[in-house]
Motif scaffolding. Structure first.
Motif, PDB file in Angstrom:
ATOM      1  N   PHE A 197      34.258  43.736  39.681  1.00  0.00           N
ATOM      2  CA  PHE A 197      35.118  43.586  38.750  1.00  0.00           C
ATOM      3  C   PHE A 197      34.609  44.327  37.751  1.00  0.00           C
ATOM      4  O   PHE A 197      33.323  44.975  36.686  1.00  0.00           O
ATOM      5  CB  PHE A 197      35.554  42.207  38.461  1.00  0.00           C
ATOM      6  CG  PHE A 197      36.498  42.132  36.851  1.00  0.00           C
ATOM      7  CD1 PHE A 197      37.204  43.325  36.106  1.00  0.00           C
ATOM      8  CD2 PHE A 197      36.248  41.330  35.888  1.00  0.00           C
ATOM      9  CE1 PHE A 197      38.191  43.875  35.127  1.00  0.00           C
ATOM     10  CE2 PHE A 197      36.859  41.544  34.282  1.00  0.00           C
ATOM     11  CZ  PHE A 197      37.880  42.470  34.202  1.00  0.00           C
ATOM     12  N   ASP A 198      35.160  46.221  37.220  1.00  0.00           N
ATOM     13  CA  ASP A 198      34.396  46.709  36.670  1.00  0.00           C
ATOM     14  C   ASP A 198      35.693  47.912  35.789  1.00  0.00           C
ATOM     15  O   ASP A 198      36.410  47.562  35.412  1.00  0.00           O
ATOM     16  CB  ASP A 198      34.187  48.336  37.968  1.00  0.00           C
ATOM     17  CG  ASP A 198      33.635  47.537  38.956  1.00  0.00           C
ATOM     18  OD1 ASP A 198      32.315  47.513  38.389  1.00  0.00           O
ATOM     19  OD2 ASP A 198      33.131  49.064  39.743  1.00  0.00           O
ATOM     20  N   SER A 199      34.609  47.594  34.613  1.00  0.00           N
ATOM     21  CA  SER A 199      35.510  48.482  33.470  1.00  0.00           C
ATOM     22  C   SER A 199      34.533  48.839  32.558  1.00  0.00           C
ATOM     23  O   SER A 199      33.222  48.951  32.576  1.00  0.00           O
ATOM     24  CB  SER A 199      36.150  47.155  32.423  1.00  0.00           C
ATOM     25  OG  SER A 199      34.759  46.288  32.150  1.00  0.00           O
TER      26      SER A 199
ATOM     27  N   LEU B 102      40.826  49.159  31.587  1.00  0.00           N
ATOM     28  CA  LEU B 102      39.896  48.479  32.983  1.00  0.00           C
ATOM     29  C   LEU B 102      41.039  48.528  34.551  1.00  0.00           C
ATOM     30  O   LEU B 102      41.734  48.992  34.680  1.00  0.00           O
ATOM     31  CB  LEU B 102      41.033  46.514  33.289  1.00  0.00           C
ATOM     32  CG  LEU B 102      40.834  46.373  31.505  1.00  0.00           C
ATOM     33  CD1 LEU B 102      41.693  45.256  31.570  1.00  0.00           C
ATOM     34  CD2 LEU B 102      39.230  45.662  31.937  1.00  0.00           C
ATOM     35  N   GLY B 103      39.339  48.405  35.477  1.00  0.00           N
ATOM     36  CA  GLY B 103      39.582  49.151  36.605  1.00  0.00           C
ATOM     37  C   GLY B 103      39.407  50.462  36.894  1.00  0.00           C
ATOM     38  O   GLY B 103      38.833  51.068  35.662  1.00  0.00           O
ATOM     39  N   LYS B 104      39.311  50.980  38.223  1.00  0.00           N
ATOM     40  CA  LYS B 104      39.098  52.256  38.642  1.00  0.00           C
ATOM     41  C   LYS B 104      39.946  52.972  40.040  1.00  0.00           C
ATOM     42  O   LYS B 104      39.807  52.516  40.543  1.00  0.00           O
ATOM     43  CB  LYS B 104      37.169  52.053  39.650  1.00  0.00           C
ATOM     44  CG  LYS B 104      36.740  51.950  37.752  1.00  0.00           C
ATOM     45  CD  LYS B 104      34.972  52.454  37.876  1.00  0.00           C
ATOM     46  CE  LYS B 104      34.192  51.952  37.153  1.00  0.00           C
ATOM     47  NZ  LYS B 104      32.669  52.642  36.535  1.00  0.00           N
ATOM     48  N   PRO B 105      40.367  53.026  39.371  1.00  0.00           N
ATOM     49  CA  PRO B 105      41.012  54.455  38.242  1.00  0.00           C
ATOM     50  C   PRO B 105      41.570  53.205  37.164  1.00  0.00           C
ATOM     51  O   PRO B 105      42.003  52.690  37.551  1.00  0.00           O
ATOM     52  CB  PRO B 105      42.266  55.839  38.751  1.00  0.00           C
ATOM     53  CG  PRO B 105      42.356  54.376  39.749  1.00  0.00           C
ATOM     54  CD  PRO B 105      41.595  54.473  40.513  1.00  0.00           C
ATOM     55  N   THR B 106      41.562  53.692  35.956  1.00  0.00           N
ATOM     56  CA  THR B 106      42.351  52.410  35.082  1.00  0.00           C
ATOM     57  C   THR B 106      43.159  51.909  35.510  1.00  0.00           C
ATOM     58  O   THR B 106      44.653  53.019  35.516  1.00  0.00           O
ATOM     59  CB  THR B 106      41.786  53.957  33.763  1.00  0.00           C
ATOM     60  OG1 THR B 106      41.170  53.625  33.180  1.00  0.00           O
ATOM     61  CG2 THR B 106      42.359  52.521  32.822  1.00  0.00           C
ATOM     62  N   MET B 107      43.646  50.838  35.478  1.00  0.00           N
ATOM     63  CA  MET B 107      44.778  50.376  35.322  1.00  0.00           C
ATOM     64  C   MET B 107      45.293  49.458  33.761  1.00  0.00           C
ATOM     65  O   MET B 107      46.308  50.257  33.788  1.00  0.00           O
ATOM     66  CB  MET B 107      44.748  48.904  36.485  1.00  0.00           C
ATOM     67  CG  MET B 107      45.362  48.300  36.519  1.00  0.00           C
ATOM     68  SD  MET B 107      45.746  46.881  37.860  1.00  0.00           S
ATOM     69  CE  MET B 107      47.554  46.435  38.087  1.00  0.00           C
ATOM     70  N   MET B 108      44.261  49.362  33.735  1.00  0.00           N
ATOM     71  CA  MET B 108      45.103  48.729  32.261  1.00  0.00           C
ATOM     72  C   MET B 108      43.938  49.086  31.338  1.00  0.00           C
ATOM     73  O   MET B 108      42.779  49.226  31.187  1.00  0.00           O
ATOM     74  CB  MET B 108      44.945  47.430  32.317  1.00  0.00           C
ATOM     75  CG  MET B 108      45.715  46.273  31.347  1.00  0.00           C
ATOM     76  SD  MET B 108      47.671  46.339  31.205  1.00  0.00           S
ATOM     77  CE  MET B 108      47.464  45.090  32.550  1.00  0.00           C
TER      78      MET B 108
ATOM     79  N   MET C 138      41.013  48.799  42.684  1.00  0.00           N
ATOM     80  CA  MET C 138      40.600  48.409  41.730  1.00  0.00           C
ATOM     81  C   MET C 138      39.628  49.071  41.371  1.00  0.00           C
ATOM     82  O   MET C 138      39.185  48.798  40.190  1.00  0.00           O
ATOM     83  CB  MET C 138      41.754  49.316  41.050  1.00  0.00           C
ATOM     84  CG  MET C 138      42.757  50.656  40.925  1.00  0.00           C
ATOM     85  SD  MET C 138      44.215  50.136  40.247  1.00  0.00           S
ATOM     86  CE  MET C 138      45.189  48.864  40.754  1.00  0.00           C
ATOM     87  N   ASP C 139      38.745  48.251  42.203  1.00  0.00           N
ATOM     88  CA  ASP C 139      37.665  47.014  40.983  1.00  0.00           C
ATOM     89  C   ASP C 139      37.747  46.138  40.075  1.00  0.00           C
ATOM     90  O   ASP C 139      37.483  46.102  39.090  1.00  0.00           O
ATOM     91  CB  ASP C 139      35.986  47.674  41.310  1.00  0.00           C
ATOM     92  CG  ASP C 139      35.421  47.546  43.007  1.00  0.00           C
ATOM     93  OD1 ASP C 139      36.018  47.601  43.186  1.00  0.00           O
ATOM     94  OD2 ASP C 139      35.420  49.081  43.093  1.00  0.00           O
ATOM     95  N   PHE C 140      38.867  45.988  39.978  1.00  0.00           N
ATOM     96  CA  PHE C 140      39.677  44.829  38.782  1.00  0.00           C
ATOM     97  C   PHE C 140      39.223  43.265  38.858  1.00  0.00           C
ATOM     98  O   PHE C 140      38.621  42.444  38.474  1.00  0.00           O
ATOM     99  CB  PHE C 140      41.002  45.908  38.470  1.00  0.00           C
ATOM    100  CG  PHE C 140      41.850  44.744  37.270  1.00  0.00           C
ATOM    101  CD1 PHE C 140      41.058  44.672  36.028  1.00  0.00           C
ATOM    102  CD2 PHE C 140      43.384  45.210  36.992  1.00  0.00           C
ATOM    103  CE1 PHE C 140      41.759  44.217  35.263  1.00  0.00           C
ATOM    104  CE2 PHE C 140      43.384  44.139  35.894  1.00  0.00           C
ATOM    105  CZ  PHE C 140      43.150  44.384  34.989  1.00  0.00           C
ATOM    106  N   LEU C 141      40.700  42.937  39.455  1.00  0.00           N
ATOM    107  CA  LEU C 141      40.185  41.400  39.424  1.00  0.00           C
ATOM    108  C   LEU C 141      40.516  41.162  41.261  1.00  0.00           C
ATOM    109  O   LEU C 141      40.733  42.459  41.726  1.00  0.00           O
ATOM    110  CB  LEU C 141      41.662  40.816  39.045  1.00  0.00           C
ATOM    111  CG  LEU C 141      41.646  40.439  37.329  1.00  0.00           C
ATOM    112  CD1 LEU C 141      43.303  40.090  37.480  1.00  0.00           C
ATOM    113  CD2 LEU C 141      40.760  39.919  37.099  1.00  0.00           C
TER     114      LEU C 141
END
Length: 198
Positions: free
Chosen positions: A101-103, A118-124, A57-60
């Motif tokens: 890391f996208d937001s 945060l993330g794509k799709p939104t995780m948080m 999700m391009d988060f962490l």
């Protein structure tokens, strides 16, 4: 008027002039930069499966290291009369892998509230609290959080974040230091570095 200037009010003028330039964000504005993260580190090994899952999700991400090149971009998009999205993209160039890391920072100027998706799709989803220090740095803290943007998280599940944005006059560069931690697991991610506008 700048989205961040409206959010911060009189405190905006207390920021370092270079930070005022960086956050003079109106609809259609784009800020791009390149720099180096002096350190990127994680905490408990128990979180390793979470880090790998978050990469989808391009988060962490699970990678750590020193002197990691990175670039960032944020773009301001007006989505309603008083609604704005600041779309953030960050790339970290580890030796073996490039991670993103996208937001999205969603700002409602009618209520003067801001929160991160945060993330794509939104995780948080994390509510944001902004303030300016005596030496002109911008401090961003997270408050209430919702999993998948919907489910409120109890305190012991939250990842609490503190981000400090500054400018180093001697080195003539922007600086950033961030820590995300959890009351039970400790550090989730910590990073610090410098960058310049391109």
């Amino acid at each position: 008027m700048s989205v961040y200037k409206q959010l911060l009010g009189d405190r905006f003028e207390r920021m370092h002039p270079k930070l005022q330039h960086r956050y003079a964000t109106n609809a259609g504005d784009v800020f791009r930069a390149k720099g180096v993260m002096h350190e990127i580190s994680h905490g408990s090994a128990l979180l390793t499966p979470f880090y790998y899952a978050a990469t989808t999700m391009d988060f962490l991400f699970p990678e750590e290291g020193h002197d990691i090149p990175f670039d960032l971009e944020h773009r301001c998009i007006q989505t309603g009369d008083d609604l704005f999205d600041i779309d953030w993209h960050r790339n970290f160039y580890f030796p073996e892998k490039t991670r993103q890391f996208d937001s999205i920072t969603r700002v409602d100027l009618a209520t003067n509230h801001a929160y991160d998706l945060l993330g794509k799709p939104t995780m948080m989803r994390s509510n944001l609290l902004l303030d300016v220090t005596r030496d002109g740095h911008l401090i961003t803290r997270t408050n209430a959080q919702h999993l998948l943007g919907l489910v409120p998280l109890p305190g012991f599940f939250k990842g609490k974040a503190i981000v400090e944005d500054g400018y180093d006059d001697e080195q003539q560069c922007y600086t950033i230091y961030a820590t995300v931690y959890n009351e039970l697991l400790g550090t989730i991610i910590m990073y610090g570095g410098h960058f310049n506008e391109i």
